[in-house]
Design a protein around this motif. Structure first.
Motif, mmCIF file in Angstrom:
data_model
loop_
_atom_site.group_PDB
_atom_site.id
_atom_site.type_symbol
_atom_site.label_atom_id
_atom_site.label_comp_id
_atom_site.label_asym_id
_atom_site.label_seq_id
_atom_site.Cartn_x
_atom_site.Cartn_y
_atom_site.Cartn_z
ATOM 1 N N LEU A 185 0.820 -1.205 0.000
ATOM 2 C CA LEU A 185 0.000 0.000 0.000
ATOM 3 C C LEU A 185 0.860 1.264 0.000
ATOM 4 N N GLY A 186 1.945 1.245 0.773
ATOM 5 C CA GLY A 186 2.824 2.408 0.827
ATOM 6 C C GLY A 186 3.500 2.680 -0.504
ATOM 7 N N TRP A 187 3.977 1.606 -1.136
ATOM 8 C CA TRP A 187 4.643 1.772 -2.434
ATOM 9 C C TRP A 187 3.675 2.310 -3.481
ATOM 10 N N GLU A 188 2.470 1.785 -3.510
ATOM 11 C CA GLU A 188 1.520 2.219 -4.519
ATOM 12 C C GLU A 188 1.041 3.651 -4.297
ATOM 13 N N LYS A 189 1.188 4.151 -3.075
ATOM 14 C CA LYS A 189 0.787 5.529 -2.795
ATOM 15 C C LYS A 189 1.924 6.514 -3.022
ATOM 16 N N TRP A 190 3.146 6.121 -2.677
ATOM 17 C CA TRP A 190 4.255 7.082 -2.706
ATOM 18 C C TRP A 190 5.375 6.721 -3.683
ATOM 19 N N LYS A 193 7.532 8.301 -9.907
ATOM 20 C CA LYS A 193 6.970 8.095 -11.243
ATOM 21 C C LYS A 193 7.873 7.227 -12.108
ATOM 22 N N LYS A 194 9.179 7.389 -11.947
ATOM 23 C CA LYS A 194 10.106 6.610 -12.773
ATOM 24 C C LYS A 194 10.034 5.118 -12.470
ATOM 25 N N LEU A 195 9.536 4.766 -11.284
ATOM 26 C CA LEU A 195 9.447 3.353 -10.879
ATOM 27 C C LEU A 195 8.002 2.884 -10.795
ATOM 28 N N ALA A 196 7.117 3.558 -11.529
ATOM 29 C CA ALA A 196 5.684 3.266 -11.424
ATOM 30 C C ALA A 196 5.341 1.841 -11.831
ATOM 31 N N LEU A 197 6.156 1.230 -12.697
ATOM 32 C CA LEU A 197 5.839 -0.110 -13.188
ATOM 33 C C LEU A 197 6.329 -1.217 -12.259
ATOM 34 N N VAL A 198 7.095 -0.878 -11.228
ATOM 35 C CA VAL A 198 7.554 -1.900 -10.276
ATOM 36 C C VAL A 198 6.375 -2.293 -9.398
ATOM 37 N N PRO A 199 5.983 -3.577 -9.385
ATOM 38 C CA PRO A 199 4.780 -3.989 -8.638
ATOM 39 C C PRO A 199 4.978 -3.994 -7.132
ATOM 40 N N GLY A 200 4.001 -3.440 -6.427
ATOM 41 C CA GLY A 200 4.054 -3.405 -4.974
ATOM 42 C C GLY A 200 4.022 -4.786 -4.346
ATOM 43 N N LEU A 202 5.370 -7.542 -5.404
ATOM 44 C CA LEU A 202 6.704 -8.126 -5.424
ATOM 45 C C LEU A 202 7.569 -7.535 -4.313
ATOM 46 N N LEU A 203 7.501 -6.227 -4.122
ATOM 47 C CA LEU A 203 8.293 -5.588 -3.075
ATOM 48 C C LEU A 203 7.836 -6.042 -1.691
ATOM 49 N N GLY A 204 6.513 -6.175 -1.510
ATOM 50 C CA GLY A 204 5.998 -6.617 -0.225
ATOM 51 C C GLY A 204 6.453 -8.021 0.128
ATOM 52 N N VAL A 205 6.343 -8.938 -0.839
ATOM 53 C CA VAL A 205 6.785 -10.325 -0.611
ATOM 54 C C VAL A 205 8.293 -10.361 -0.416
ATOM 55 N N GLY A 206 9.016 -9.559 -1.206
ATOM 56 C CA GLY A 206 10.472 -9.518 -1.075
ATOM 57 C C GLY A 206 10.901 -9.028 0.296
ATOM 58 N N ALA A 207 10.232 -7.984 0.805
ATOM 59 C CA ALA A 207 10.584 -7.456 2.125
ATOM 60 C C ALA A 207 10.331 -8.495 3.220
ATOM 61 N N ALA A 208 9.187 -9.161 3.159
ATOM 62 C CA ALA A 208 8.872 -10.177 4.172
ATOM 63 C C ALA A 208 9.847 -11.343 4.102
ATOM 64 N N THR A 209 10.224 -11.744 2.897
ATOM 65 C CA THR A 209 11.160 -12.861 2.722
ATOM 66 C C THR A 209 12.531 -12.511 3.285
ATOM 67 N N ILE A 210 12.994 -11.302 3.026
ATOM 68 C CA ILE A 210 14.307 -10.871 3.532
ATOM 69 C C ILE A 210 14.301 -10.819 5.055
#
Length: 504
Positions: A185-190, A193-200, A202-210
């Motif tokens: 939710l944070g990524w999709e809100k803030w 623009k240059k990284l708009a296509l990076v899916p939130g 994936l980042l959420g799952v990546g953060a939890a996995t790390i």
């Protein structure tokens, strides 16, 4: 010079499709696994469906920019099917469902699915979204969902109150799930623009996995087979034996109907996002049928055209079907080469992805839109469909919604026929409608309107239309908006109540 320009154009197409395929792959990976878990099957089954949806259906599809794969809209019905009949019955049931879709496509019935009331479809999806949220809430606690939506709802207070001050696996899993949700939710809100296509997701799952790996947290992680071959099943000698059960045949018909409706409505939505080649609905239906038959044969999940991945594909700049095909290739390569990485992903992280996905399906915007623009009956159709999907089962909800849609025909019962007359004039194309514009004649009307040359001005004459239902009004409104976006002039004439409905 022309050859150089042509090569440059082809190169640009390939580059955009390649880039888009990476974006879609990154969006698809967590969703494929999460939907499989929500469906009560191993996560690799969702990945197999994703790669078949990409490579096979992508090559055959009638909607070049639509992406197919496992869909949240089918997760609940698959979960209940596997619970009642076992995983071994899923394959033959899905082969039958795919065969039904293939026959429907060959018989050119694709247009009929576009006549389904949007209130029914959105009510169904909202109900499915609610069931996913209720079920995946328990996954956040490293626990298994209950047998149905009401049981999941009833168990939530006990699940929450059961938390203790001690840091146990339950609390750790919940922390990882909430981390996934907050990052998404944070990524999709803030996000920049240059990284708009990076899916939130994936980042959420990546953060939890790390976090789970860095702190060695004792939480449940997803189970992935050691080899790619183990993810694919093979039909045995008694493969079709379960089809002797009438309940399984009924489930196949339900899957075929719901998957087809979701796919073709998704394809219509994708068409609204771009100005390229329009969807061939019968071809798309045939491709989906072949894809689901293959998924059944290898023991994977059912597939549909999926709006989340498809919209990511269009927004990433895809130009041809190559992007969908390549995204399937990337899934295949990832599963074959990096299964160890998938085994590090916490189950609670995928639960977090599905909670967000399910919540977004429960969009109250649809029911308020229906109420404000079309009145009480379409809104009531949405509410009844939603309530029965959550409280009873998906098939009951859909059937009740379809039957309730007939209520809209009562005021128009004296003249349900719709006449369509076309004239070519020097000023453009004149299309006159006479009678009642309802979902009963929507296929005929859609075919006529889509045959109008895209570059000619159109006069849509509605003065002899004495009634229109919300399904037809939505379709006409979308058709008018699409033509105007493409630069073609559309002039409307007719009674103010009819014109106001189209402007909704």
């Amino acid at each position: 010079m022309n050859q150089t320009a042509q090569k440059s154009g082809i190169g640009a197409f390939l580059a955009r499709d390649f880039t888009a395929s990476i974006v879609v792959f990154l969006v698809a990976m967590p969703l494929c696994m999460g939907i499989a878990i929500a469906s009560g099957v191993p996560p690799e089954k969702g990945l197999v469906t994703g790669l078949i949806g990409g490579i096979v259906v992508g090559a055959l599809a009638g909607s070049p920019l639509q992406v197919s794969g496992p869909a949240a809209g089918l997760a609940v019905i698959v979960f209940e099917f596997v619970r009642d009949h076992g995983l071994s019955a899923l394959g033959p049931m899905l082969v039958l469902a795919g065969a039904i879709q293939l026959v429907a496509g060959v018989a050119k019935l694709g247009g009929l699915f576009r006549s389904i009331s949007p209130a029914v479809v959105h009510g169904m999806l909202a109900g499915i979204g609610a069931l996913i949220v209720l079920g995946q809430f328990h996954i956040l606690f490293d626990a298994k969902p209950m047998s149905n939506g009401l049981a999941n709802l009833a168990a939530i207070p006990g699940r929450v109150l059961g938390l203790s001050p001690d840091i146990r696996s339950t609390e750790m899993a919940l922390g990882l799930g909430l981390t996934t949700i907050l990052v998404m939710l944070g990524w999709e809100k803030w996000r920049p623009k240059k990284l708009a296509l990076v899916p939130g997701a994936l980042l959420g799952v990546g953060a939890a996995t790390i976090i789970a790996a860095a702190f060695g947290l004792n939480v449940t992680r997803i189970a992935v087979p050691e080899s790619l071959a183990a993810a694919f099943g093979t039909p045995g000698a008694g493969f079709f034996a379960p089809l002797g059960n009438s309940a399984i045949i009924t489930a196949a018909i339900a899957i075929a109907f719901i998957a087809s409706a979701e796919t073709l409505l998704s394809a219509a939505a994708v068409d609204r996002m771009h100005d390229g080649v329009r969807t061939d609905y019968n071809k798309e239906l045939r491709a989906q049928g072949i894809g689901n038959m293959l998924c059944g044969a290898v023991g994977a999940l059912p597939m549909t055209g999926v709006i989340v991945r498809s919209s990511a594909n269009v927004q990433a700049g895809a130009m041809t079907r190559l992007s969908a095909i390549l995204h399937g290739v990337w899934i295949l390569a990832f599963v074959a080469l990096l299964p160890w990485l998938l085994r590090e992903v916490p189950m609670a992280a995928l639960g977090g992805v599905l909670v967000v996905t399910g919540w977004r399906l429960v969009s109250l915007k649809h029911v308020t839109h229906l109420f404000h623009n079309y009145g009480v009956i379409p809104a009531a159709i949405w509410v009844v469909t939603f309530a029965l999907v959550v409280g009873k089962d998906l098939l009951t909800g859909v059937i009740a919604g379809l039957l309730l849609s007939l209520v809209e025909l009562i005021p128009l019962a004296k003249g349900l026929r719709l006449g369509v007359e076309e004239k070519h004039t020097d000023d453009g194309h004149h299309v006159a409608l006479q009678g009642s514009a309802t979902f009963l004649s929507l296929t005929k009307l859609t075919n006529r309107l889509e045959s109008v040359p895209a570059d000619r001005p159109v006069h849509l004459d509605l003065k002899d239309v004495h009634g229109i239902d919300h399904t037809t009004a939505e379709m006409l409104g979308e058709w008018i908006a699409r033509r105007r976006r493409g630069g073609a002039a559309v002039r409307l004439s007719g009674p103010d109540p009819i014109l106001n409905t189209l402007a909704a």
